[in-house]
Design an enzyme around this catalytic site. Structure first.
Site, PDB file in Angstrom:
ATOM      1  N   TRP A 168       0.810  -1.220   0.000  1.00 24.67           N
ATOM      2  CA  TRP A 168       0.000   0.000   0.000  1.00 24.67           C
ATOM      3  C   TRP A 168       0.847   1.276   0.000  1.00 24.67           C
ATOM      4  O   TRP A 168       0.326   2.363  -0.196  1.00 24.67           O
ATOM      5  CB  TRP A 168      -0.911   0.004   1.243  1.00 24.67           C
ATOM      6  CG  TRP A 168      -0.104  -0.145   2.498  1.00 24.67           C
ATOM      7  CD1 TRP A 168       0.193  -1.319   3.133  1.00 24.67           C
ATOM      8  CD2 TRP A 168       0.577   0.882   3.199  1.00 24.67           C
ATOM      9  NE1 TRP A 168       1.026  -1.065   4.198  1.00 24.67           N
ATOM     10  CE2 TRP A 168       1.273   0.283   4.262  1.00 24.67           C
ATOM     11  CE3 TRP A 168       0.651   2.270   3.041  1.00 24.67           C
ATOM     12  CZ2 TRP A 168       2.040   1.008   5.156  1.00 24.67           C
ATOM     13  CZ3 TRP A 168       1.425   2.994   3.929  1.00 24.67           C
ATOM     14  CH2 TRP A 168       2.102   2.356   4.977  1.00 24.67           C
ATOM     15  N   LYS A 192      -2.843  -7.817  -8.000  1.00 23.08           N
ATOM     16  CA  LYS A 192      -3.639  -7.571  -6.790  1.00 23.08           C
ATOM     17  C   LYS A 192      -2.964  -6.469  -5.985  1.00 23.08           C
ATOM     18  O   LYS A 192      -1.859  -6.652  -5.485  1.00 23.08           O
ATOM     19  CB  LYS A 192      -3.743  -8.828  -5.921  1.00 23.08           C
ATOM     20  CG  LYS A 192      -4.828  -8.639  -4.845  1.00 23.08           C
ATOM     21  CD  LYS A 192      -4.689  -9.554  -3.668  1.00 23.08           C
ATOM     22  CE  LYS A 192      -3.774  -9.043  -2.609  1.00 23.08           C
ATOM     23  NZ  LYS A 192      -4.198  -7.795  -1.953  1.00 23.08           N
ATOM     24  N   GLY A 225      -5.161 -10.083   1.244  1.00 22.84           N
ATOM     25  CA  GLY A 225      -4.168 -11.106   0.941  1.00 22.84           C
ATOM     26  C   GLY A 225      -4.628 -12.504   1.313  1.00 22.84           C
ATOM     27  O   GLY A 225      -4.385 -13.468   0.579  1.00 22.84           O
ATOM     28  N   SER A 226      -5.298 -12.606   2.458  1.00 24.71           N
ATOM     29  CA  SER A 226      -5.631 -13.937   2.982  1.00 24.71           C
ATOM     30  C   SER A 226      -6.616 -14.691   2.090  1.00 24.71           C
ATOM     31  O   SER A 226      -6.665 -15.918   2.132  1.00 24.71           O
ATOM     32  CB  SER A 226      -6.204 -13.794   4.391  1.00 24.71           C
ATOM     33  OG  SER A 226      -7.298 -12.902   4.341  1.00 24.71           O
ATOM     34  N   GLY A 245       6.387  -6.582  -0.705  1.00 23.63           N
ATOM     35  CA  GLY A 245       5.686  -6.524   0.578  1.00 23.63           C
ATOM     36  C   GLY A 245       6.588  -6.999   1.696  1.00 23.63           C
ATOM     37  O   GLY A 245       7.815  -6.914   1.598  1.00 23.63           O
ATOM     38  N   GLU A 267      10.458  -8.356  -3.529  1.00 23.35           N
ATOM     39  CA  GLU A 267      11.000  -7.077  -3.025  1.00 23.35           C
ATOM     40  C   GLU A 267      10.464  -6.929  -1.610  1.00 23.35           C
ATOM     41  O   GLU A 267       9.292  -6.610  -1.421  1.00 23.35           O
ATOM     42  CB  GLU A 267      10.507  -5.909  -3.898  1.00 23.35           C
ATOM     43  CG  GLU A 267      10.995  -5.929  -5.331  1.00 23.35           C
ATOM     44  CD  GLU A 267      12.444  -5.490  -5.455  1.00 23.35           C
ATOM     45  OE1 GLU A 267      12.983  -4.904  -4.498  1.00 23.35           O
ATOM     46  OE2 GLU A 267      13.033  -5.761  -6.508  1.00 23.35           O
ATOM     47  N   CYS A 302      10.171   0.887   2.489  1.00 27.00           N
ATOM     48  CA  CYS A 302      11.031  -0.299   2.604  1.00 27.00           C
ATOM     49  C   CYS A 302      12.480   0.103   2.820  1.00 27.00           C
ATOM     50  O   CYS A 302      13.228  -0.564   3.514  1.00 27.00           O
ATOM     51  CB  CYS A 302      10.896  -1.138   1.349  1.00 27.00           C
ATOM     52  SG  CYS A 302      11.232  -0.227  -0.163  1.00 27.00           S
ATOM     53  N   GLN A 349      -0.939  -1.433  12.512  1.00 33.74           N
ATOM     54  CA  GLN A 349       0.415  -0.907  12.362  1.00 33.74           C
ATOM     55  C   GLN A 349       0.737   0.055  13.510  1.00 33.74           C
ATOM     56  O   GLN A 349       1.859   0.082  14.015  1.00 33.74           O
ATOM     57  CB  GLN A 349       0.544  -0.209  10.995  1.00 33.74           C
ATOM     58  CG  GLN A 349       1.945   0.236  10.644  1.00 33.74           C
ATOM     59  CD  GLN A 349       2.940  -0.914  10.573  1.00 33.74           C
ATOM     60  OE1 GLN A 349       2.550  -2.065  10.418  1.00 33.74           O
ATOM     61  NE2 GLN A 349       4.212  -0.604  10.713  1.00 33.74           N
ATOM     62  N   GLU A 402      12.241  -4.795  11.247  1.00 32.56           N
ATOM     63  CA  GLU A 402      11.641  -3.685  10.500  1.00 32.56           C
ATOM     64  C   GLU A 402      10.429  -3.184  11.277  1.00 32.56           C
ATOM     65  O   GLU A 402       9.468  -3.929  11.483  1.00 32.56           O
ATOM     66  CB  GLU A 402      11.215  -4.160   9.107  1.00 32.56           C
ATOM     67  CG  GLU A 402      10.678  -3.026   8.255  1.00 32.56           C
ATOM     68  CD  GLU A 402      10.173  -3.485   6.890  1.00 32.56           C
ATOM     69  OE1 GLU A 402       9.366  -4.426   6.837  1.00 32.56           O
ATOM     70  OE2 GLU A 402      10.584  -2.888   5.885  1.00 32.56           O
TER      71      GLU A 402
HETATM   72  P1  NAD Z   1       2.227  -7.120   3.254  1.00 37.38           P
HETATM   73  O1  NAD Z   1       3.257  -8.164   3.031  1.00 37.38           O
HETATM   74  O2  NAD Z   1       1.363  -7.234   4.454  1.00 37.38           O
HETATM   75  O3  NAD Z   1       1.221  -7.057   2.001  1.00 37.38           O
HETATM   76  C1  NAD Z   1       1.710  -6.857   0.696  1.00 37.38           C
HETATM   77  C2  NAD Z   1       0.692  -7.393  -0.286  1.00 37.38           C
HETATM   78  O4  NAD Z   1       0.591  -8.802  -0.119  1.00 37.38           O
HETATM   79  C3  NAD Z   1      -0.721  -6.838  -0.103  1.00 37.38           C
HETATM   80  O5  NAD Z   1      -1.323  -6.680  -1.361  1.00 37.38           O
HETATM   81  C4  NAD Z   1      -1.413  -7.952   0.670  1.00 37.38           C
HETATM   82  O6  NAD Z   1      -2.806  -7.969   0.506  1.00 37.38           O
HETATM   83  C5  NAD Z   1      -0.766  -9.163   0.029  1.00 37.38           C
HETATM   84  N1  NAD Z   1      -0.819 -10.398   0.811  1.00 37.38           N
HETATM   85  C6  NAD Z   1      -0.791 -10.542   2.160  1.00 37.38           C
HETATM   86  N2  NAD Z   1      -0.859 -11.852   2.478  1.00 37.38           N
HETATM   87  C7  NAD Z   1      -0.922 -12.543   1.313  1.00 37.38           C
HETATM   88  C8  NAD Z   1      -1.007 -13.927   0.986  1.00 37.38           C
HETATM   89  N3  NAD Z   1      -1.033 -14.871   1.917  1.00 37.38           N
HETATM   90  N4  NAD Z   1      -1.055 -14.264  -0.316  1.00 37.38           N
HETATM   91  C9  NAD Z   1      -1.008 -13.323  -1.284  1.00 37.38           C
HETATM   92  N5  NAD Z   1      -0.942 -12.007  -1.043  1.00 37.38           N
HETATM   93  C10 NAD Z   1      -0.895 -11.617   0.247  1.00 37.38           C
HETATM   94  O7  NAD Z   1       2.987  -5.724   3.223  1.00 37.38           O
HETATM   95  P2  NAD Z   1       2.397  -4.253   3.385  1.00 37.38           P
HETATM   96  O8  NAD Z   1       2.072  -3.998   4.805  1.00 37.38           O
HETATM   97  O9  NAD Z   1       1.354  -3.997   2.364  1.00 37.38           O
HETATM   98  O10 NAD Z   1       3.684  -3.379   2.963  1.00 37.38           O
HETATM   99  C11 NAD Z   1       4.741  -3.159   3.824  1.00 37.38           C
HETATM  100  C12 NAD Z   1       5.908  -4.079   3.515  1.00 37.38           C
HETATM  101  O11 NAD Z   1       6.284  -3.947   2.145  1.00 37.38           O
HETATM  102  C13 NAD Z   1       7.154  -3.695   4.295  1.00 37.38           C
HETATM  103  O12 NAD Z   1       7.771  -4.861   4.786  1.00 37.38           O
HETATM  104  C14 NAD Z   1       8.040  -3.003   3.267  1.00 37.38           C
HETATM  105  O13 NAD Z   1       9.404  -3.042   3.571  1.00 37.38           O
HETATM  106  C15 NAD Z   1       7.696  -3.769   2.035  1.00 37.38           C
HETATM  107  N6  NAD Z   1       8.009  -3.010   0.823  1.00 37.38           N
HETATM  108  C16 NAD Z   1       9.091  -3.392   0.074  1.00 37.38           C
HETATM  109  C17 NAD Z   1       9.450  -2.657  -1.060  1.00 37.38           C
HETATM  110  C18 NAD Z   1      10.642  -3.048  -1.900  1.00 37.38           C
HETATM  111  O14 NAD Z   1      10.715  -2.608  -3.032  1.00 37.38           O
HETATM  112  N7  NAD Z   1      11.559  -3.868  -1.404  1.00 37.38           N
HETATM  113  C19 NAD Z   1       8.697  -1.550  -1.439  1.00 37.38           C
HETATM  114  C20 NAD Z   1       7.596  -1.190  -0.658  1.00 37.38           C
HETATM  115  C21 NAD Z   1       7.261  -1.928   0.474  1.00 37.38           C
END
Ligand code: NAD
Length: 502
Positions: A168, A192, A225-226, A245, A267, A302, A349, A402
């Site tokens: 997000w 998604k 996600g779930s 994520g 990522e 991130c 959060q 983190e």
């Molecule tokens: P998150 O992992 O909770 O969710 C990310 C995405 O995954 C969302 O769309 C969520 O709905 C989906 N998701 C969750 N569980 C899932 C499942 N079981 N199966 C499939 N999809 C699922 O992360 P967040 O809170 O949205 O974002 C924050 C995280 O993202 C932080 O850890 C941050 O460091 C990371 N991030 C990394 C980068 C990068 O480029 N390395 C960039 C931005 C954010």
């Protein structure tokens, strides 16, 4: 008057969200809807129908059909370039609206919406950049070990149907980082977005439709996600999952992909170090160090450098400078250009960050500023004051995990060797920086620190530069040639040159 973001819903023309499947906007058939709660106010300000497993199946089937039977992977390079450039132009034309919609999604202060790395301008440039690769996707010709009996060459082919899952915190930029190279490679996509940031992504999907992306080539499924996410990553019709994520969900993605050896790129998160040597302008380094976690999305990035490793001789001055920078934080209506800093994305959060602050104190960190929440009108939102812990030991929880909030850990070091040791003492390896005026030392440290991107006296991300993580920060790179390579398979073709080859 109490803060409200609701007036912006009409201004931006935001309607209830729908998924985009096989060229049509559709309600999710799960019978459930998701309510968008704005993080700056906790007002309910929008909703969308959740895509069920059956909806995801329709989307993947459409993408599969468009890939296996449609023209898309075989389109002329010239036409694909033209289409991707059209997307780029439309994104640039709608940059302001997209940036405001992103603020409506996640509370990023509008003053930061125009910062290149999270803007629609970045997204537009990413489409333009990847359009440029389309006519440069090339294999090799190889010699044989056995003489002139064969000619060997390699072909580069699109990997197939791509499931893209994004978080997000930077939906506009991350949409482009995934969709632009995938389409440039000739793949089809089911994306998604995060359930916490959908409306800017819906707007981008509309732009793809307007640009003329063929039916089934790009699909959007909305939901948590779930349920929706799980249905997508476990779908047997998906050839590659590209995920941005958290590390936890990244591990789940790898597990799901292992079941059918789907391709994966990840990522993930970070605990990036910012190494500050004594030969720099301390006030400026302190402002950068604290600004990384106090401005913009309040540390919810991130690559925010959340560990300030500071040479002992300037440690106290640096800490004082960081406190002064924290005092410059302005919270408020995220659409007000004077506001510098945003809220945490949701209650979960907020609780998590407050928990880490308590843990920081309990483990012996010295709380120098912050740790609390602003009151008055702001109490309704998920704001946390910029927080600085000094005298942190690198083994403490707040230096290892983190936090994804406005919490900076200041850790003293003796010399270069000590600084590098501390920088590398983490399971993450996303970003890192050094501040020094000694160029030889800067290069030595850049080479010694294990991270996917490294800043010398400043840090940036560009659409043409690879971005990604070492260690548990990820797998693969986004941006530049490596990005499009991630959406290609290599096929080796051997051609017999004689009548009786072996
Ligand atoms: P998150 O992992 O909770 O969710 C990310 C995405 O995954 C969302 O769309 C969520 O709905 C989906 N998701 C969750 N569980 C899932 C499942 N079981 N199966 C499939 N999809 C699922 O992360 P967040 O809170 O949205 O974002 C924050 C995280 O993202 C932080 O850890 C941050 O460091 C990371 N991030 C990394 C980068 C990068 O480029 N390395 C960039 C931005 C954010």
């Amino acid at each position: 008057m109490a803060l409200s973001v609701l007036p912006h819903k009409d201004e931006l023309g935001i309607k209830d969200g729908q998924s985009f499947v096989d060229g049509e906007w559709v309600e999710g058939t799960s019978g459930e809807s998701w309510t968008h709660v704005h993080p700056a106010t906790n007002e309910e300000c929008g909703q969308f129908g959740v895509a069920s497993a059956a909806d995801v199946d329709r989307a993947v089937t459409a993408a599969r059909r468009a890939f296996d039977e449609g023209d898309w992977p075989r389109w002329k390079a010239k036409d694909r370039i033209k289409l991707l450039r059209r997307v780029s132009e439309l994104l640039a034309d709608h940059a302001d609206e997209l940036s405001r919609t992103q603020t409506f999604d996640n509370g990023l202060p509008i003053s930061f919406g125009s910062i290149y790395q999270v803007s629609a301008d970045f997204a537009a440039d990413a489409f333009d950049h990847h359009a440029g690769w389309v006519d440069k996707i090339a294999g090799e010709t190889l010699p044989t070990y056995t003489g002139s009996d064969f000619q060997i060459l390699t072909l580069k082919e699109p990997v197939g149907v791509v499931a893209a899952v994004i978080p997000w915190n930077a939906p506009v930029m991350l949409f482009a980082q995934k969709v632009a190279p995938a389409l440039a490679a000739g793949c089809t996509v089911v994306l998604k977005p995060s359930e916490y940031a959908t409306f800017s992504v819906i707007r981008m999907a509309q732009i793809l439709e307007e640009a003329g992306v063929p039916k089934g080539v790009f699909n959007l499924v909305l939901g948590p996600g779930s349920t929706t996410g799980e249905a997508l990553i476990t779908h047997p019709g998906v050839d590659k999952i590209t995920f941005t994520g958290s590390r936890l969900v990244g591990k789940r993605i790898m597990e799901a992909a292992a079941d059918r050896i789907a391709r994966v790129s990840l990522e993930l998160g970070g605990k990036s170090p910012n190494i500050i040597f004594e030969d720099v302008d301390v006030a400026s380094a302190a402002a950068t160090a604290m600004g990384m976690v106090s401005f913009g999305l309040s540390g919810q990035g991130c690559v925010c450098h959340t560990r300030a490793l500071v040479q002992e001789s300037i440690y106290d001055d640096l800490v004082n400078g960081a406190v002064a920078m924290a005092a410059a934080t302005t919270f408020g209506d995220p659409f007000d250009p004077a506001v510098t800093s945003g809220p945490l994305i949701n209650q979960r959060q907020l609780d998590k960050v407050v928990g880490y602050i308590e843990k920081g104190s309990a483990e012996g960190g010295r709380l120098v500023c912050g740790g609390d929440r602003p009151g008055g009108d702001l109490a309704a939102g998920n704001f946390v004051n910029p927080t600085l812990f000094a005298d942190v030991d690198n083994s403490m929880t707040i230096a290892q995990e983190e936090i994804f909030g406005p919490v900076l850990a200041a850790i003293p070091f003796r010399d270069e060797e000590d600084a590098v040791r501390l920088a590398n003492q983490t399971n993450y390896g996303l970003g890192a920086s050094v501040h020094t005026n000694d160029i030889r030392r800067a290069i030595r440290v850049a080479k010694a620190v294990r991270a996917g991107s490294f800043g010398v006296n400043g840090y940036t991300v560009m659409p043409n530069a690879p971005f990604g993580g070492f260690k548990e920060s990820g797998l693969g790179r986004e941006g530049g040639r490596q990005s499009i390579e991630g959406f290609l398979e290599t096929k080796t073709v051997t051609i017999a040159l004689t009548d009786s080859p072996i």
